[in-house]
Motif scaffolding. Structure first.
Motif, PDB file in Angstrom:
ATOM      1  N   LYS A 104      -0.043   5.226  -0.646  1.00 12.42           N
ATOM      2  CA  LYS A 104      -0.945   5.391   0.492  1.00 12.42           C
ATOM      3  C   LYS A 104      -0.163   5.729   1.754  1.00 12.42           C
ATOM      4  N   ASN A 116       0.817  -1.210   0.000  1.00 10.40           N
ATOM      5  CA  ASN A 116       0.000   0.000   0.000  1.00 10.40           C
ATOM      6  C   ASN A 116       0.855   1.266   0.000  1.00 10.40           C
ATOM      7  N   THR A 172      -8.537   4.134   1.199  1.00  7.97           N
ATOM      8  CA  THR A 172      -8.861   2.780   0.782  1.00  7.97           C
ATOM      9  C   THR A 172     -10.217   2.772   0.101  1.00  7.97           C
TER      10      THR A 172
END
Length: 503
Positions: free
Chosen positions: A251, A246, A267
């Motif tokens: 992210k 991620n 998300t």
């Protein structure tokens, strides 16, 4: 500042500040001496000083080998001399009371030349008691890495850094909790993560005002865009490899001291149905398993509501051969379908909750024996039909296919509004519930990013890793959702290049 501090009388400002500063450290030591694990004594030897520490938080090896041995081997007359001689890193000399309180409570050794001195020497001697890195228990995978986060923040950051040996990997820490002062770390890759996402996360964390923060689930509930939604808006994971994936996508990760789980954001709802195994298997198999998971979730939510709606309002939809079986199975049952379904659903939930709260071996026995005995007895007693028992069992089994525990709880909860809607208005009620939840998902956001992406807004690039997982050479760009500063994941001009191998 703690409640044990006394209020000062009205005095001139400079005199009041001096008196408060002179007496505060003594009052702190006096308050700490009420605890039997607080050690405070005068050292008489080559170096005369006063030592204070919490023996339950400080490492006795550091105290004996580094601190006491140095103080007894030489005559040191100032705190700065001690700082130069004691072989421990990050030693500091300070007179700030708040800093002294914080460090002593976390395991630092406090040294004073004189007992009434305001200035002290703080020596790091934190005793790290934690369990070893073990295999994932919630997100277990058949293939792939077998490491999971633990309750120590430094260990968790180490598990991430060894997979991302980059100078751009940035870790920013803050303390949250008026009482617990819990360390919280924000982790991201500088130059890849969008700074708006990073600033949003940092701003929301700084805005948390709470007395205790003991787990990452507290952060999820507090900083979520819609705290009233049953859907989790931050991805909770115990796998370092998933956090690293991620982070590479642009992210932001949040780690909390004392929690074996990490949070990643932004998300989407699709990510909650993707397992780590999907990326360790060929894309054909991964896509098939992901579609099976999505079908299982839909079946888990709609199976029992459709049973209630069809038997209550829409008998004509049942084929004749199947109708005979259903009628014979319900001939001796005195309850309507809605009551029959609710009783069985609640029974399954009771068995599931009891199995989760009991020790592992006993919990497995309760789940297997309880399900068989109660199900068989309910059919024999004429309380439920064997057809519904099969449907409820398959529905419960399908809900276990979700790889993320939080979305599994959501599926268990939203099934009941569908059942009530089916009893009130039949298939129209089921459709109304479906429209309501889809509209709710469209409105949801994850730190300001659309939660229902890539379906709404429709983004074809992100569909490559949504319901299906295309090969890696087809996913040359990072997700549009994260708005990464560096959008290229790999060079598209060379990803399909063929090279001949000279034999």
């Amino acid at each position: 500042m703690w409640k044990w501090k006394r209020k000062e009388k009205q005095q001139p400002e400079k005199q009041q500040q001096t008196k408060k500063q002179n007496g505060s450290l003594s009052e702190f030591i006096q308050a700490m001496q009420q605890s039997e694990d607080f050690v405070h004594y005068k050292l008489s030897g080559s170096t005369r000083c006063t030592i204070s520490y919490l023996k339950t938080m400080s490492d006795s090896k550091i105290l004996n080998r580094s601190v006491l041995s140095t103080l007894n081997s030489a005559s040191l007359h100032t705190l700065h001399d001690m700082k130069e001689r004691i072989p421990v890193e990050n030693i500091r000399v300070t007179s700030k009371l708040e800093l002294i309180e914080e460090k002593v409570m976390f395991g630092y050794i406090m040294i004073q030349m004189q007992e009434k001195d305001e200035e002290v020497l703080l020596v790091p001697a934190i005793s790290l008691e934690s369990r070893n890195v073990s295999i994932p228990e919630v997100e277990f995978s058949v293939v792939g890495p077998k490491e999971a986060f633990v309750e120590t923040l430094n260990t968790n950051i180490n598990l991430i850094r060894k997979r991302l040996p980059l100078p751009q990997l940035t870790v920013k820490e803050t303390n949250i909790g008026k009482v617990t002062k819990t360390r919280v770390a924000v982790v991201y890759i500088d130059g890849v993560a969008n700074q708006d996402n990073v600033e949003t996360v940092e701003q929301r964390l700084k805005g948390i005002e709470i007395d205790q923060l003991t787990d990452s689930s507290f952060v999820t509930q507090i900083i979520a865009d819609n705290s009233n939604s049953p859907f989790p808006q931050l991805l909770d994971t115990e796998r370092p490899d998933r956090v690293v994936s991620n982070l590479v996508e642009g992210k932001v990760a949040i780690l909390v001291e004392g929690s074996p789980h990490a949070l990643t954001c932004p998300t989407t709802v699709v990510e909650f149905f993707g397992a780590s195994d999907d990326y360790f298997l060929p894309w054909h198999l991964a896509t098939a398993f992901r579609l099976i998971r999505l079908f299982a979730v839909i079946f888990s939510v709609l199976s029992t509501p459709l049973y209630v709606a069809v038997l209550t309002y829409h008998h004509e939809m049942i084929p004749g051969a199947l109708m005979a079986t259903i009628v014979s199975s319900r001939s001796d049952i005195p309850f309507p379908p809605i009551l029959e379904v609710i009783v069985l659903e609640l029974t399954i939930e009771l068995l599931r909750e009891a199995g989760a709260r009991l020790p592992t071996k006993i919990g497995q026995t309760i789940g297997i024996v309880g399900g068989i005995v109660i199900g068989t007895a309910a059919v024999d007693a004429g309380l439920t039909s064997n057809v519904l028992l099969i449907i409820v069992a398959l529905s419960a089994l399908a809900s276990f296919t979700t790889p993320v525990y939080q979305i599994g709880n959501t599926i268990r909860l939203i099934r009941f509004p569908f059942i009530i809607g089916a009893q009130l208005w039949g298939l129209i009620g089921v459709s109304m519930c479906m429209v309501f939840f889809i509209g709710h998902l469209i409105k949801l956001q994850s730190i300001g990013r659309p939660f229902f992406e890539p379906l709404y807004p429709l983004r074809m690039k992100d569909l490559k890793d949504a319901f299906i997982r295309l090969p890696f050479n087809k996913q040359t760009e990072r997700p549009v959702l994260t708005r990464s500063e560096d959008t290229q994941r790999m060079n598209p001009s060379r990803v399909n290049a063929k090279r001949d191998i000279d034999e």
